[in-house]
Design an enzyme around this catalytic site. Structure first.
Site, mmCIF file in Angstrom:
data_model
loop_
_atom_site.group_PDB
_atom_site.id
_atom_site.type_symbol
_atom_site.label_atom_id
_atom_site.label_comp_id
_atom_site.label_asym_id
_atom_site.label_seq_id
_atom_site.Cartn_x
_atom_site.Cartn_y
_atom_site.Cartn_z
ATOM 1 N N ALA A 63 -5.090 -46.663 13.148
ATOM 2 C CA ALA A 63 -4.737 -48.011 12.719
ATOM 3 C C ALA A 63 -3.277 -48.038 12.272
ATOM 4 O O ALA A 63 -2.646 -47.002 12.076
ATOM 5 C CB ALA A 63 -5.651 -48.461 11.583
ATOM 6 N N GLY A 108 -8.623 -44.873 13.858
ATOM 7 C CA GLY A 108 -9.111 -45.971 14.672
ATOM 8 C C GLY A 108 -9.110 -45.653 16.148
ATOM 9 O O GLY A 108 -9.932 -46.168 16.914
ATOM 10 N N GLU A 111 -12.250 -43.862 16.719
ATOM 11 C CA GLU A 111 -13.335 -44.846 16.650
ATOM 12 C C GLU A 111 -13.407 -45.677 17.932
ATOM 13 O O GLU A 111 -14.495 -46.030 18.393
ATOM 14 C CB GLU A 111 -13.131 -45.741 15.427
ATOM 15 N N GLU A 131 -8.823 -40.241 7.915
ATOM 16 C CA GLU A 131 -8.672 -41.275 6.893
ATOM 17 C C GLU A 131 -8.790 -40.732 5.479
ATOM 18 O O GLU A 131 -8.183 -41.282 4.539
ATOM 19 C CB GLU A 131 -9.709 -42.390 7.103
#
Length: 257
Positions: A63, A108, A111, A131
């Site tokens: 992200a 992300g 993910e 994270e």
């Protein structure tokens, strides 16, 4: 076509191409463009299978931390569900979907790869959920899809340590499905989905719905869900063609109906 994400269709394959240099960071705009690309791939009958690809150098390195750094709890509580559902839109594409991973698939980006049905990984790629090193946890499916894919103990190891895994470990633990030389990752993804391009569209859709939906149900409910999907396929032309071809000892000619 978005600014950073586009859907390119060729020979039955829809490629969702991320292009936000240098690292394909998944900011809010990229997330929403992924959602739009997933919707387009879902509704386009010319798309029989999907490849999610970040290019030759990197899949997606996570992200956009700069975007999130100053967000409060209230800010993120209003955004978190949209973040999760944007990547969930990839998971809900009712067609075979493979991630073609080069470079890094972190946070992300990992993910996003987890939202796909399979992952083809470059020999020099690195994957992980780092994270925890930012004082947070994965928030777009990482804790849930990773645990379902590789088991809770291994998922906790990756999530709680934040460490990266290389291609060989990813293959060993089930995070990767195939490993290919870096320059051949996209072609390997094409080869993986090639068998599905002329397959029975409705049966492929039902197979994905049965497996993915069943994972969220108790066994008895999942078996009932499977039975319902199985019976529904007897209303399709492809079921009739498939069985007729079997009896006649010829190859079926599926039309997707």
């Amino acid at each position: 076509m978005g600014e950073f994400v586009r859907l390119e269709t060729r020979d039955g394959i829809g490629t969702i191409r991320l292009d936000r240099p240098p690292m394909n960071a998944l900011n809010t705009q990229v997330q929403e463009e992924l959602r739009a690309a997933a919707s387009a791939a879902t509704t386009d009958p010319e798309v029989r299978a999907v490849i999610v690809y970040g290019g030759e150098k990197v899949f997606a390195a996570g992200a956009d931390i700069k975007e999130m750094a100053d967000m409060s709890y209230v800010d993120m509580s209003e955004r978190a569900a949209d973040l999760s559902s944007a990547l969930g839109a990839i998971a809900r594409i009712p067609k075979p979907v493979v991630a073609a991973i080069t470079g890094y698939a972190l946070g992300g980006g990992c993910e996003l790869a987890l939202a796909c049905d399979w992952r083809v990984v470059a020999e020099d790629a690195k994957l992980g959920q780092p994270e925890i090193k930012l004082g947070i946890i994965p928030g777009a499916g990482g804790t849930q899809r990773l645990a379902r894919l590789i088991g809770p103990a291994r998922a906790k190891d990756l999530i709680m340590s934040g460490r990266m895994v290389d291609a060989s470990e990813a293959l060993r633990i089930g995070l990767a499905d195939r490993v290919a030389p870096a320059g051949e990752v996209y072609d390997a993804a094409v080869a993986l989905v090639q068998p599905y391009l002329r397959g029975p569209v409705q049966a492929l859709r039902a197979a994905k719905l049965a497996v993915d939906g069943g994972l969220d149900m108790a066994l008895n409910s999942a078996l009932a869900w499977e039975s319902q999907l199985f019976a529904a396929l007897f209303a399709t032309d492809d079921r009739r063609e498939g069985m007729a071809a079997f009896v006649a000892k010829r190859k079926p000619d599926f039309t997707g109906r």
